[in-house]
Design a protein around this motif. Structure first.
Motif, PDB file in Angstrom:
ATOM      1  N   LEU B 250      10.455   1.827  -3.938  1.00 21.53           N
ATOM      2  CA  LEU B 250      10.092   2.332  -2.557  1.00 21.53           C
ATOM      3  C   LEU B 250      10.510   1.180  -1.634  1.00 21.53           C
ATOM      4  CD1 LEU B 250       6.182   2.849  -3.552  1.00 21.53           C
ATOM      5  CD2 LEU B 250       8.081   4.350  -3.841  1.00 21.53           C
ATOM      6  N   PHE B 251      11.083   1.921  -0.679  1.00 23.49           N
ATOM      7  CA  PHE B 251      11.523   1.129   0.624  1.00 23.49           C
ATOM      8  C   PHE B 251      10.411   1.392   1.705  1.00 23.49           C
ATOM      9  CE2 PHE B 251      16.334   1.096  -0.095  1.00 23.49           C
ATOM     10  CZ  PHE B 251      16.242   0.727  -1.484  1.00 23.49           C
ATOM     11  N   ASN B 252       9.563   0.398   1.986  1.00 24.64           N
ATOM     12  CA  ASN B 252       8.329   1.088   2.713  1.00 24.64           C
ATOM     13  C   ASN B 252       7.884  -0.236   3.745  1.00 24.64           C
ATOM     14  OD1 ASN B 252       5.497   1.565   3.397  1.00 24.64           O
ATOM     15  ND2 ASN B 252       5.942   3.561   2.604  1.00 24.64           N
ATOM     16  N   ASP B 253       8.007  -0.373   4.863  1.00 26.14           N
ATOM     17  CA  ASP B 253       7.530  -1.533   5.740  1.00 26.14           C
ATOM     18  C   ASP B 253       6.152  -1.506   5.596  1.00 26.14           C
ATOM     19  OD1 ASP B 253       9.812  -2.045   6.915  1.00 26.14           O
ATOM     20  OD2 ASP B 253       9.899  -0.440   8.227  1.00 26.14           O
ATOM     21  N   GLY B 254       5.203  -0.417   5.246  1.00 28.92           N
ATOM     22  CA  GLY B 254       3.930  -0.504   5.267  1.00 28.92           C
ATOM     23  C   GLY B 254       3.499  -1.361   3.886  1.00 28.92           C
ATOM     24  N   LEU B 255       4.202  -0.967   2.709  1.00 26.56           N
ATOM     25  CA  LEU B 255       3.780  -1.484   1.749  1.00 26.56           C
ATOM     26  C   LEU B 255       4.335  -3.121   1.669  1.00 26.56           C
ATOM     27  CD1 LEU B 255       4.981   1.065  -0.845  1.00 26.56           C
ATOM     28  CD2 LEU B 255       2.716   0.409  -0.082  1.00 26.56           C
ATOM     29  N   TRP B 256       5.522  -3.533   2.158  1.00 29.78           N
ATOM     30  CA  TRP B 256       6.088  -4.808   2.335  1.00 29.78           C
ATOM     31  C   TRP B 256       5.128  -5.688   3.230  1.00 29.78           C
ATOM     32  CZ3 TRP B 256      11.613  -2.642   3.621  1.00 29.78           C
ATOM     33  CH2 TRP B 256      12.213  -2.052   2.608  1.00 29.78           C
ATOM     34  N   ALA B 257       4.708  -5.200   4.229  1.00 33.50           N
ATOM     35  CA  ALA B 257       3.532  -6.039   5.055  1.00 33.50           C
ATOM     36  C   ALA B 257       2.214  -6.512   4.116  1.00 33.50           C
ATOM     37  CB  ALA B 257       3.161  -5.396   5.958  1.00 33.50           C
ATOM     38  N   ARG B 258       1.977  -5.816   3.080  1.00 38.25           N
ATOM     39  CA  ARG B 258       0.648  -6.051   2.226  1.00 38.25           C
ATOM     40  C   ARG B 258       0.896  -7.199   1.176  1.00 38.25           C
ATOM     41  NH1 ARG B 258      -0.878  -0.488   0.046  1.00 38.25           N
ATOM     42  NH2 ARG B 258      -2.233  -1.748  -1.024  1.00 38.25           N
ATOM     43  N   ASP B 259      -0.056  -7.323   0.608  1.00 37.54           N
ATOM     44  CA  ASP B 259       0.077  -8.571  -0.682  1.00 37.54           C
ATOM     45  C   ASP B 259       0.824  -7.949  -1.589  1.00 37.54           C
ATOM     46  OD1 ASP B 259      -0.883 -10.917  -2.098  1.00 37.54           O
ATOM     47  OD2 ASP B 259      -1.577  -9.103  -3.530  1.00 37.54           O
ATOM     48  N   GLY B 260       1.780  -8.483  -2.214  1.00 38.64           N
ATOM     49  CA  GLY B 260       2.835  -8.104  -3.188  1.00 38.64           C
ATOM     50  C   GLY B 260       1.892  -7.395  -4.607  1.00 38.64           C
ATOM     51  N   ARG B 261       1.073  -8.339  -5.112  1.00 39.98           N
ATOM     52  CA  ARG B 261       0.398  -8.224  -6.321  1.00 39.98           C
ATOM     53  C   ARG B 261      -0.385  -6.924  -6.092  1.00 39.98           C
ATOM     54  NH1 ARG B 261       0.187 -12.607 -10.087  1.00 39.98           N
ATOM     55  NH2 ARG B 261       1.507 -14.365  -8.936  1.00 39.98           N
ATOM     56  N   GLU B 262      -1.094  -6.756  -4.850  1.00 40.03           N
ATOM     57  CA  GLU B 262      -2.071  -5.524  -4.570  1.00 40.03           C
ATOM     58  C   GLU B 262      -1.186  -4.350  -4.777  1.00 40.03           C
ATOM     59  OE1 GLU B 262      -4.494  -6.076  -1.188  1.00 40.03           O
ATOM     60  OE2 GLU B 262      -3.632  -4.116  -0.604  1.00 40.03           O
ATOM     61  N   VAL B 263       0.101  -4.331  -4.159  1.00 47.53           N
ATOM     62  CA  VAL B 263       0.989  -3.197  -4.196  1.00 47.53           C
ATOM     63  C   VAL B 263       1.398  -2.904  -5.312  1.00 47.53           C
ATOM     64  CG1 VAL B 263       3.096  -2.446  -3.183  1.00 47.53           C
ATOM     65  CG2 VAL B 263       1.730  -3.718  -1.455  1.00 47.53           C
ATOM     66  N   LEU B 264       1.795  -4.080  -6.355  1.00 46.45           N
ATOM     67  CA  LEU B 264       2.238  -3.768  -7.622  1.00 46.45           C
ATOM     68  C   LEU B 264       1.095  -3.105  -8.390  1.00 46.45           C
ATOM     69  CD1 LEU B 264       4.375  -4.027  -9.739  1.00 46.45           C
ATOM     70  CD2 LEU B 264       3.424  -6.324 -10.179  1.00 46.45           C
ATOM     71  N   ALA B 265      -0.150  -3.328  -8.327  1.00 51.47           N
ATOM     72  CA  ALA B 265      -1.297  -2.732  -9.147  1.00 51.47           C
ATOM     73  C   ALA B 265      -1.447  -1.617  -8.662  1.00 51.47           C
ATOM     74  CB  ALA B 265      -2.162  -3.859  -8.885  1.00 51.47           C
ATOM     75  N   GLU B 266      -1.513  -1.339  -7.137  1.00 49.31           N
ATOM     76  CA  GLU B 266      -1.571  -0.049  -6.806  1.00 49.31           C
ATOM     77  C   GLU B 266      -0.374   1.006  -7.391  1.00 49.31           C
ATOM     78  OE1 GLU B 266      -2.200   1.057  -2.412  1.00 49.31           O
ATOM     79  OE2 GLU B 266      -0.349   1.720  -2.577  1.00 49.31           O
ATOM     80  N   THR B 267       0.782   0.551  -7.166  1.00 54.14           N
ATOM     81  CA  THR B 267       2.129   1.510  -7.742  1.00 54.14           C
ATOM     82  C   THR B 267       1.829   1.781  -9.156  1.00 54.14           C
ATOM     83  OG1 THR B 267       3.301   0.360  -5.982  1.00 54.14           O
ATOM     84  CG2 THR B 267       4.646   1.656  -7.707  1.00 54.14           C
ATOM     85  N   ALA B 268       1.523   0.835  -9.889  1.00 48.46           N
ATOM     86  CA  ALA B 268       1.149   1.093 -11.304  1.00 48.46           C
ATOM     87  C   ALA B 268       0.013   2.044 -11.803  1.00 48.46           C
ATOM     88  CB  ALA B 268       0.937  -0.343 -12.162  1.00 48.46           C
TER      89      ALA B 268
END
Lengths: 277, 277
Positions: B250-268
């Motif tokens: 994903l290339f997504n400014d909204g996801l990049w602005a968030r905590d990376g570990r949280e985004v990784l857990a959400e994506t999984a």
């Protein structure tokens, strides 16, 4: 200006001009054809617009647009069909034989492109005969795939023809617009397919320029500014037998911010330089 | 989290995480696969990255990316080929067998899509054997047609396969990425074509959400947020014989602005919910 016999200016290209201003500017430049949009026509008045273009000696090449036929909800579908019948009536009143259709995107929450395309076919089965009775042909416009979700699930000429060919050509054909199909290596073959069946109901031009603006609606480039070889696409439609008007339809914030008469003169000049010479 | 055996997190999805942070976060969530990008790998060091992923027990599913092979200028072409040979070397050093190729757009001022595609073929004839000698397969990625002018003249799986099939499958195949092909009614058939020839070299996911941002680069939607039926596309590639990793990129400014570990857990979690269950 010579070389403008087949040029048609789509009203949206110079939407800053009122209808009388547009008619006057066309007279000054020797432009004989216009493509109109329903909203500004309604604002000026349908009968008044018909009289204006008739008195100015202008031919209305297309009316834009009907469509948005992908709703699932029965009330929404009925409303869309009624609105499209009105669009046919308006086209007939304006003296044009071509109504451009933008098919509509996915209903909210849906991921079913195939189902949406089938609902378009269902709608065409009702609208095609109605249009024919009023002397109007429906021209399905494939829109660039970047609009597939929110505006038009018909993304290629091949898909548009797959739909159109379920109906007689005098009822349903296609819009060939360079902006939407220039990237598609299958499009030249599909233009031949459309032409052989008499289904090229209109030919529109816009150039492809980048970067695209947010929302990707209003970034259609002036003829000659972008990646599209206009003469090549003109040759495809002419080889396929199309000898009708060629409409320039640009949605472009930069052009809209300028003097409309200046933009019209520039567009006509670009048409002669990049399309006809 | 169960259901993640085939999940691979492309590093760009959580580019706010450093490589050690990414490896640590993957360990915490039970993620076994990563897709890497050349720039952050170079910043951390190629050998250091190889050691890091090896020690973490991570499999590198792809390296992104080579390509940009459409230049006409001889010096630019030679530089692009040299850079792609380096990309192959880097892929081999990282222990991945797949280098993703983004082919490149039109050279400045050019309108010749066909010529650009032929120059890609010329480059593949040089790069394919080099890659094979290093145990790396090239995976041509068709990009959405909205990138045809400025990024990638290969817009459909059919075009990508037309190029790939000039070479052995062990040298050149394709990247199947839902973001780029979801709109294309021919894509399922092309996935079957690719699978039958052993040319699905990687399968990537992103969802399609609107409105698109300016420049249309960083609007790839989180899995489940958009118009793409992920299970349907997974079924297409699996029916075609692909049983390998499934990479979320994903290339997504909204996801990049968030905590990376949280985004990784959400994506999984989204992967398990929308792709695997």
């Amino acid at each position: 200006m010579t070389g403008l016999e087949r040029f048609s200016i789509n009203q949206m290209t110079v939407k800053q001009l009122s209808l009388p201003e547009l008619a006057d500017a066309c007279a000054g430049l020797g432009i004989r054809n216009v493509g109109l949009w329903r909203e500004p026509v309604r604002s000026y008045g349908l009968e008044a617009t018909a009289a204006l273009v008739r008195d100015a000696g202008l031919t209305v090449t297309t009316l834009c647009r009907g469509g948005f036929l992908t709703a699932v909800d029965p009330a929404q579908r009925a409303a869309a069909l009624a609105d499209n019948r009105r669009a046919v009536d308006e086209a007939a009143a304006l003296g044009t034989d071509t109504l451009v259709l933008v098919s509509g995107g996915l209903p909210a929450g849906s991921r079913d492109l195939h189902g949406a395309r089938e609902r378009i076919a269902d709608a065409l089965a009702e609208l095609g005969p109605y249009a024919e009775r009023h002397g109007v042909r429906l021209a399905i416009e494939p829109l660039h795939p970047m609009y597939a979700a929110d505006r038009c699930v018909v993304s290629t000429l091949a898909q548009a023809l797959d739909l159109a060919e379920r109906f007689p050509a005098r009822q349903v054909g296609v819009t060939v617009d360079t902006y939407h199909i220039w990237w598609d290596d299958r499009a030249p073959g599909q233009i031949a397919r459309a032409g052989a069946a008499g289904r090229i109901h209109t030919f529109q031009l816009a150039d492809w320029t980048t970067p695209l603006p947010e929302g990707v609606l209003d970034g259609r480039g002036q003829i000659g500014d972008g990646a599209v070889d206009m003469r090549e696409w003109r040759a495809y439609v002419e080889t396929a037998g199309y000898t009708g008007p060629i409409e320039v339809e640009l949605f472009n914030d930069g052009l809209w911010a300028r003097d409309g008469r200046e933009v019209l003169a520039e567009t006509a000049a670009r048409f002669v330089e990049h399309v006809m010479e």
